[in-house]
Design an enzyme around this catalytic site. Structure first.
Site, PDB file in Angstrom:
ATOM      1  N   ARG A  89     -10.713  15.801   6.223  1.00 18.26           N
ATOM      2  CA  ARG A  89     -11.706  16.066   5.184  1.00 18.26           C
ATOM      3  C   ARG A  89     -13.075  16.227   5.827  1.00 18.26           C
ATOM      4  NH1 ARG A  89     -10.285  10.833   1.767  1.00 18.26           N
ATOM      5  NH2 ARG A  89      -9.150  10.323   3.671  1.00 18.26           N
ATOM      6  N   GLU A 110      -7.694  -5.263   5.482  1.00 20.56           N
ATOM      7  CA  GLU A 110      -7.625  -4.991   4.048  1.00 20.56           C
ATOM      8  C   GLU A 110      -6.468  -5.741   3.391  1.00 20.56           C
ATOM      9  OE1 GLU A 110      -8.946  -0.630   3.089  1.00 20.56           O
ATOM     10  OE2 GLU A 110      -8.066  -0.631   5.106  1.00 20.56           O
ATOM     11  N   HIS A 137     -12.891   2.729   0.104  1.00 14.66           N
ATOM     12  CA  HIS A 137     -12.761   1.767   1.208  1.00 14.66           C
ATOM     13  C   HIS A 137     -13.504   0.474   0.889  1.00 14.66           C
ATOM     14  CE1 HIS A 137     -12.353   5.500   4.004  1.00 14.66           C
ATOM     15  NE2 HIS A 137     -11.144   5.086   3.619  1.00 14.66           N
ATOM     16  N   ARG A 167      -2.838  -2.145  -3.362  1.00  9.30           N
ATOM     17  CA  ARG A 167      -4.056  -1.367  -3.161  1.00  9.30           C
ATOM     18  C   ARG A 167      -4.006  -0.157  -4.095  1.00  9.30           C
ATOM     19  NH1 ARG A 167      -5.395   3.291   0.955  1.00  9.30           N
ATOM     20  NH2 ARG A 167      -7.657   3.431   0.675  1.00  9.30           N
ATOM     21  N   ASN A 208       0.874  -1.180   0.000  1.00 10.87           N
ATOM     22  CA  ASN A 208       0.000   0.000   0.000  1.00 10.87           C
ATOM     23  C   ASN A 208       0.906   1.224   0.000  1.00 10.87           C
ATOM     24  OD1 ASN A 208      -1.845   2.045   0.437  1.00 10.87           O
ATOM     25  ND2 ASN A 208      -2.841   1.077   2.181  1.00 10.87           N
TER      26      ASN A 208
END
Length: 379
Positions: A224, A367, A163, A74, A13
């Protein structure tokens, strides 16, 4: 070592200045090695350093590249092109690069990680697993923005969602925990980390999600702000002369918890609340208010739910967030058990009362394992 790692996947990742990696056996979930490299200046050199360290620990991936099953990457944005795990070729790299316009902060670093892995492990297949893939098949009513249709089609403007690897992994475990067939389970998944998103899942398929064209929409996050009146951006353009770069900086780095109170680490925000800090309290209240709105909206979308699951860093560890997000929802069939909710564990667990019509879970996400399994399944 070849026989030990023949079925292992090296999951990578790559961030703009970081490399997170895990060497894992997809069948068993056994992690052979894992780590995070920060302040990365050159992804190729950083990955070479990882391989050197692993070799020093007796795991020499470069000595016999046939020992590995795959490198799984990813990749945040697959656009409308990629919605399944994809073997990486030069053509795939070119398309991911083209899609960087939709994810300028995320796809370019992923490409740097892909390039480094293909160079350093030339004999190993590389597989891209896309964050957007799980949401590809959502209904048109959920993916379509109410703007000029021709403009939307010309520029690929639609709800993609993010996600997805986490939402898919967590939601796939819930039917087994409920001892029901997946087709009979309607559920809400709340992925709450520095980035945060919600999804509504009917019978194993996503029907709505909070993030949109980009990861900016939806819940309040670390830096965010999630949902915002687009007129605010037009207003800042008119009265403050905001450029696109100014707007990008505001929305991606100076909003959310960080924008409201100066901290995006939930632990720091919580500590400040305990000290009576009003800005931190307001930031928390805004965060919870938005989260509750999405839970209510997705209960309406699904017509009720069998389960709600919390996952990711905040979702798995912040008991107060879980309690406050679902407080006072007994009339909706949701009741948290305070004692169960207070338990800290790395295992999936129920935190609702026995009387709750909706079962509430904490389900740790993984993940890396999901990417490893999808990569191995493709090959």
């Amino acid at each position: 070592m070849s026989s030990d790692l023949r079925d292992a996947v090296f999951v990578l990742n790559a961030g703009s200045s970081s490399l997170k990696y895990q060497l894992v056996h997809p069948d068993t979930g056994v992690v052979v090695a894992a780590g995070l490299v920060e302040r990365v200046q050159n992804h190729r050199d950083a990955l070479a350093g990882v391989f050197e360290q692993l070799a020093a620990d007796g795991i020499d991936l470069r000595a016999d590249t046939g020992a590995l099953c795959a490198v799984g990457h990813r990749v945040v944005h697959g656009g409308q092109t990629f919605y399944q795990p994809t073997l990486i070729t030069d053509e795939v790299v070119a398309e991911i690069e083209r899609l960087s316009a939709l994810a300028p902060l995320h796809n370019p670093p992923a490409l740097l990680g892909i390039g480094a892995a293909r160079e350093l492990l030339p004999g190993v297949p590389n597989v891209a697993v896309f964050d957007t893939a799980f949401f590809h098949g959502m209904p048109d009513a959920a993916t379509t923005y109410a703007i000029d249709r021709d403009t939307a089609q010309q520029y690929g403007i639609r709800r993609y969602g993010f996600h997805g690897t986490s939402h898919e992994y967590v939601s796939s475990l819930v039917p087994g925990l409920l001892r029901k067939p997946a087709a009979d389970v309607d559920q809400i998944v709340l992925h709450l980390g520095n980035g945060a998103s919600a999804s509504a899942i009917r019978g194993g398929r996503a029907v709505d999600t909070s993030m949109g064209l980009t990861p900016l929409e939806g819940l309040v996050m670390g830096t965010r702000g999630g949902d915002i009146d687009p007129g605010i951006l037009l207003h800042l353009d008119r009265v403050a002369g905001y450029t696109s770069a100014d707007t990008d900086e505001l929305l991606n780095r100076r909003s959310g918890l960080k924008g409201l109170c100066g901290d995006n680490d939930f632990r720091a925000v919580t500590a400040r609340i305990e000290d009576g800090d009003e800005a931190a309290r307001l930031a928390y209240d805004v965060y919870i208010h938005r989260l509750r709105k999405y839970v209510g909206a997705y209960l309406a979308v699904l017509g009720g739910a069998d389960a709600i699951s919390f996952t990711a860093g905040v979702g798995e560890n912040a008991a107060a967030v879980r309690e406050d997000a679902l407080a006072g929802m007994q009339r909706l069939g949701i009741e948290i058990d305070p004692e169960r909710n207070a338990v800290r564990s790395g295992e999936a667990r129920i935190i609702s009362t026995d009387e709750s019509a909706v079962t509430v879970f904490v389900v740790p996400t993984n993940e890396e394992l999901a990417i490893a399994r999808q990569s191995a399944a493709l090959l």
